[in-house]
Design a protein around this motif. Sequence first.
Motif, PDB file in Angstrom:
ATOM      1  N   ALA A  37      39.091  35.310  36.737  1.00 15.78           N
ATOM      2  CA  ALA A  37      38.755  33.988  37.276  1.00 15.78           C
ATOM      3  C   ALA A  37      39.996  33.381  37.922  1.00 15.78           C
ATOM      4  N   ASN A  96      33.647  33.458  49.231  1.00 19.12           N
ATOM      5  CA  ASN A  96      32.542  34.075  48.509  1.00 19.12           C
ATOM      6  C   ASN A  96      32.927  35.492  48.124  1.00 19.12           C
ATOM      7  N   CYS A  97      33.329  35.664  46.873  1.00 17.79           N
ATOM      8  CA  CYS A  97      33.700  36.976  46.356  1.00 17.79           C
ATOM      9  C   CYS A  97      33.587  36.970  44.838  1.00 17.79           C
ATOM     10  N   ASP A  98      33.498  38.157  44.276  1.00 18.17           N
ATOM     11  CA  ASP A  98      33.447  38.340  42.826  1.00 18.17           C
ATOM     12  C   ASP A  98      34.730  39.044  42.421  1.00 18.17           C
ATOM     13  N   SER A  99      35.395  38.515  41.385  1.00 18.66           N
ATOM     14  CA  SER A  99      36.689  39.040  40.986  1.00 18.66           C
ATOM     15  C   SER A  99      36.700  39.363  39.494  1.00 18.66           C
ATOM     16  N   ASP A 100      37.561  40.298  39.096  1.00 17.16           N
ATOM     17  CA  ASP A 100      37.686  40.643  37.680  1.00 17.16           C
ATOM     18  C   ASP A 100      38.429  39.573  36.888  1.00 17.16           C
ATOM     19  N   GLU A 104      29.831  43.233  51.913  1.00 23.59           N
ATOM     20  CA  GLU A 104      30.189  43.760  50.596  1.00 23.59           C
ATOM     21  C   GLU A 104      31.308  44.795  50.739  1.00 23.59           C
ATOM     22  N   HIS A 138      34.317  46.440  48.428  1.00 22.35           N
ATOM     23  CA  HIS A 138      34.905  46.612  47.096  1.00 22.35           C
ATOM     24  C   HIS A 138      36.374  46.997  47.265  1.00 22.35           C
ATOM     25  N   HIS A 171      32.705  39.195  49.876  1.00 22.45           N
ATOM     26  CA  HIS A 171      31.484  39.028  50.659  1.00 22.45           C
ATOM     27  C   HIS A 171      31.800  38.399  52.016  1.00 22.45           C
ATOM     28  N   ARG A 181      37.290  27.936  44.803  1.00 21.40           N
ATOM     29  CA  ARG A 181      36.360  28.665  45.684  1.00 21.40           C
ATOM     30  C   ARG A 181      36.020  27.886  46.945  1.00 21.40           C
ATOM     31  N   PHE A 227      37.979  43.433  43.048  1.00 25.99           N
ATOM     32  CA  PHE A 227      37.059  42.382  43.491  1.00 25.99           C
ATOM     33  C   PHE A 227      36.085  42.923  44.515  1.00 25.99           C
ATOM     34  N   CYS A 228      35.022  42.150  44.729  1.00 25.18           N
ATOM     35  CA  CYS A 228      34.027  42.447  45.752  1.00 25.18           C
ATOM     36  C   CYS A 228      34.029  41.269  46.726  1.00 25.18           C
TER      37      CYS A 228
END
Length: 169
Positions: free
Chosen positions: A107, A101-105, A55, A57, A160, A132, A157-158
């Motif tokens: 898409a 594998n990441c989370d973004s503000d 994780e 950030h 992983h 992805r 983004f985060c």
Amino acid sequence: MAERGWIFLDGWALTFRSIESEKRMEALSWRIFWNNYFYESYLYGSKVDFVKKDEVHYKNDLMPPGTVIKTWRSRTNFQADKTEPTLPLIDGESSYSFQLNCDSDVAGGLQLRLTFFDRNGQKIGEKVMREREMILQCPIQTYNYDVSLIGSGAHEFCFHYIEITELTD
């Protein structure tokens, strides 16, 4: 029932996965983490917070699209860089699945660029992963390769991990 075993090495986790089906297959998987902190990272105006191994950030409101944020390499010059390779060795005869594998503000705000080199260090191919996940077969002459995380609109983004899986028939 699938069995899974993990071996943790510096920079990545190696997974052995047994898949039971009509035909028993052995899949080899690697998880690539962002653990080299600031080596080959875009830091100008960035806030980077290493929360856990999987994780990270990242925030940079002024980063232009197309910026290479982080690069991982399968071959390094330890004498010059004082760092070890962070990618596993792959060959040109197998197919591989690359998964980000990441989370973004935004898409689709992050992409991966895979650059392949021959034995002499000449660039022999390049693939850009806009989704992805991507399945590919690298050029047959591949000796080493780089994976770069590229910002394409994301400002926060985060991260992983990146998972690389060798696909077998």
